[in-house]
Design an enzyme around this catalytic site. Sequence first.
Site, PDB file in Angstrom:
ATOM      1  CE  LYS A   1      -3.614   2.303   2.680  1.00  0.00           C
ATOM      2  NZ  LYS A   1      -4.441   2.190   3.879  1.00  0.00           N
TER       3      LYS A   1
ATOM      4  CD  GLU B   1       9.068  -5.702   7.272  1.00  0.00           C
ATOM      5  OE1 GLU B   1       9.089  -4.732   6.880  1.00  0.00           O
ATOM      6  OE2 GLU B   1       8.838  -6.262   8.345  1.00  0.00           O
TER       7      GLU B   1
ATOM      8  N   GLY C   1      -4.790  -1.917   5.112  1.00  0.00           N
ATOM      9  CA  GLY C   1      -3.981  -2.993   4.887  1.00  0.00           C
ATOM     10  C   GLY C   1      -4.732  -4.501   4.946  1.00  0.00           C
ATOM     11  NE  ARG C   2      -6.273  -3.925  11.171  1.00  0.00           N
ATOM     12  CZ  ARG C   2      -5.639  -2.705  11.024  1.00  0.00           C
ATOM     13  NH1 ARG C   2      -4.510  -2.429  10.450  1.00  0.00           N
ATOM     14  NH2 ARG C   2      -6.042  -1.732  11.795  1.00  0.00           N
TER      15      ARG C   2
ATOM     16  CD  GLU D   1      -1.792  -4.421  11.438  1.00  0.00           C
ATOM     17  OE1 GLU D   1      -2.251  -4.302  10.460  1.00  0.00           O
ATOM     18  OE2 GLU D   1      -0.637  -4.796  11.491  1.00  0.00           O
TER      19      GLU D   1
ATOM     20  CG  HIS E   1      -4.391 -36.148  16.702  1.00  0.00           C
ATOM     21  ND1 HIS E   1      -4.475 -37.328  17.166  1.00  0.00           N
ATOM     22  CD2 HIS E   1      -5.218 -35.934  15.722  1.00  0.00           C
ATOM     23  CE1 HIS E   1      -5.584 -37.926  16.800  1.00  0.00           C
ATOM     24  NE2 HIS E   1      -6.105 -37.160  15.870  1.00  0.00           N
TER      25      HIS E   1
ATOM     26  CE  LYS F   1       5.420  -0.850   9.824  1.00  0.00           C
ATOM     27  NZ  LYS F   1       4.500  -0.026   9.062  1.00  0.00           N
TER      28      LYS F   1
HETATM   29  O1  LIG Z   1       1.247  -2.625   2.385  1.00  0.00           O
HETATM   30  P1  LIG Z   1       2.093  -2.227   2.982  1.00  0.00           P
HETATM   31  O2  LIG Z   1       2.167  -0.634   3.119  1.00  0.00           O
HETATM   32  O3  LIG Z   1       3.479  -2.643   2.567  1.00  0.00           O
HETATM   33  O4  LIG Z   1       1.902  -2.338   4.440  1.00  0.00           O
HETATM   34  C1  LIG Z   1       2.015  -3.738   5.110  1.00  0.00           C
HETATM   35  C2  LIG Z   1       1.498  -3.908   6.420  1.00  0.00           C
HETATM   36  O5  LIG Z   1       2.205  -3.369   7.195  1.00  0.00           O
HETATM   37  C3  LIG Z   1       1.291  -2.542   8.051  1.00  0.00           C
HETATM   38  O6  LIG Z   1       1.139  -1.276   8.162  1.00  0.00           O
HETATM   39  C4  LIG Z   1       1.986  -2.892   9.635  1.00  0.00           C
HETATM   40  O7  LIG Z   1       2.296  -4.223   9.896  1.00  0.00           O
HETATM   41  C5  LIG Z   1       0.030  -3.216   7.954  1.00  0.00           C
HETATM   42  O8  LIG Z   1      -1.058  -2.884   8.414  1.00  0.00           O
HETATM   43  C6  LIG Z   1       0.227  -3.586   6.624  1.00  0.00           C
HETATM   44  O9  LIG Z   1      -0.761  -4.614   6.199  1.00  0.00           O
END
Ligand SMILES: O=P(O)(O)OC[C@H]1O[C@](O)(CO)[C@@H](O)[C@@H]1O
Length: 548
Positions: A209, A215, A270-271, A356, A387, A512
């Site tokens: 987003k 990452e 995002g979620r 979240e 199990h 972060k």
């Molecule tokens: O889509 P982006 O901006 O890379 O963010 C990834 C994820 O990081 C967060 O902002 C925090 O973990 C989530 O809400 C989001 O889904």
Amino acid sequence: MSNPAALTHLPAWQALTAHFSAMQHTHLRDLFAADPRRGERLNAEGAGLYLDYSKHRVTDETLGLLLNLARETGVEAKRDAMLAGEKINVTEGRAVLHTALRAPRGAAVMVDGRNVVPDVHEVLARMATFADSVRAGQWLGFTGKPIRNIVNIGIGGSDLGPVMAYEALKHYAQRNLTLRFVSNVDGTDLAEKVRDLNPEETLVIVSSKTFTTQETMANAGSARAWLLAALGDEAAVARHFVAVSTNADAVGKFGIDTANMFGFWDWVGGRYSMDSAIGLSLMLAIGPDGFRELLAGFHEMDEHFRTAPLEANLPVLMGVLGVWYNNFFGSETVAILPYDQYLSHFSAYLQQLDMESNGKHVTLGGSVTDYQTGPVIWGQPGTNGQHAFYQLIHQGTKLIPCDFIGFARTLNPMPVPGGLTHHDLLMANVFAQTEALAFGKTLDAVLAEGIDPALAPHRVFDGNRPTSTLLADQLTPRILGALIALYEHKVFVQGAIWDINPFDQWGVELGKVLAGKIVPELGSEGEPQLAHDSSTNALIRWYREKRA
Ligand SMILES: O=P(O)(O)OC[C@H]1O[C@](O)(CO)[C@@H](O)[C@@H]1O
């Protein structure tokens, strides 16, 4: 509601507190004995899902009081405000309109005076054109080969939804396409996911987003290096990389042609984004028609949530039942137990969606809550969990409400001796588990079996462990959409009752920021530059010495 005590001072809350004292030791055995038709009565249906909530520690009075709590906390008005595009995400000044992502063409949802539904359908149409050309082998890589592999790079909401839904709907996926999902900044994730892929036949979707997530940017950069190491020409990036983002500038700077960018909007959290362009990898797998079916299922549940009376409203019922255990019985966790191998990633997906969203302790008015909010969500598909950890659910000291999810028909019928199928065995376990959890086994029943009285206490099951059972005909894109929307709205209902904002995530920021400060320190020689505590300094020193 800026007064921290506001929720717990509401008449419905007070009434529930008094009612809880009377109810807390009531056993499901007694509730069923007093009302033999309880199991036929306490259920609800919507969008193709059947919810049995009779195995909950509630009476009609409890349900009435819980629904009063929903009314007194303004759940209906808050729902309508969300659906109308009001900026209910007050800490970020944003509307919350994942429901607009599945609104049918022709609907109108206004944000800042603009109808966003045509924008949604314009992106969906571009996604469909792109997906069709890749699936038909017409989108060619830099060396002229058709695409056979799709690698989605993203994390959190830009990964968990697509990977969960891809796994869930694998049955419907085009079998000559290989999909992989890379999320962890641990290089092992990317290395193992691309090890056996031919870059000439690989399309990378960078899903983010913000297009700033550490990452994802690291993985996207390394994926580009992997591609260029094989193809040797920067021009190859345009044929092998597409982006899904709200940040066109950053996409362009990364080197992806913005003609190959699929956008979405700041009013999609995002979620809550797997049904936006973030679902491009899924659409590539199951095709545009399958994706439209998924959206139709989401929309059907949205409509159910919007229109069904609270007494028959699945997200509302699941939401208030969760509040009952979380805030009155003191339960800290909820287990999600899908009896379908295809839903193997469903509980991981719900962890982000729920935790979240509702892992907050400050009210909309800025006060610290004096009550519990979001639960810990966990789980694994049945029967494997039986199990592993069900022992604790049956006989441990913790009360863990469980959601069991099952289907009438499997996508992979397979006979077993006796004229039955694997699926019959699977579903027998769903019914057996919820029965055992509710009714248990008394000491008298154990002794009647001739068990040594000294050992008998170990064989007793107290029962009275609450469960919801969610059933549907078959796992289809449409049913999956309805199921996800059900949980989205359940989370909403609970956030509304707890007076918190389910749509921000400030709690992930501090880590972060600190990681961003520590990264350069790992690259420098001397003592850690920043004034960390002695533990963090020692850990950084240890790492720098040992990795050499
Ligand atoms: O889509 P982006 O901006 O890379 O963010 C990834 C994820 O990081 C967060 O902002 C925090 O973990 C989530 O809400 C989001 O889904």
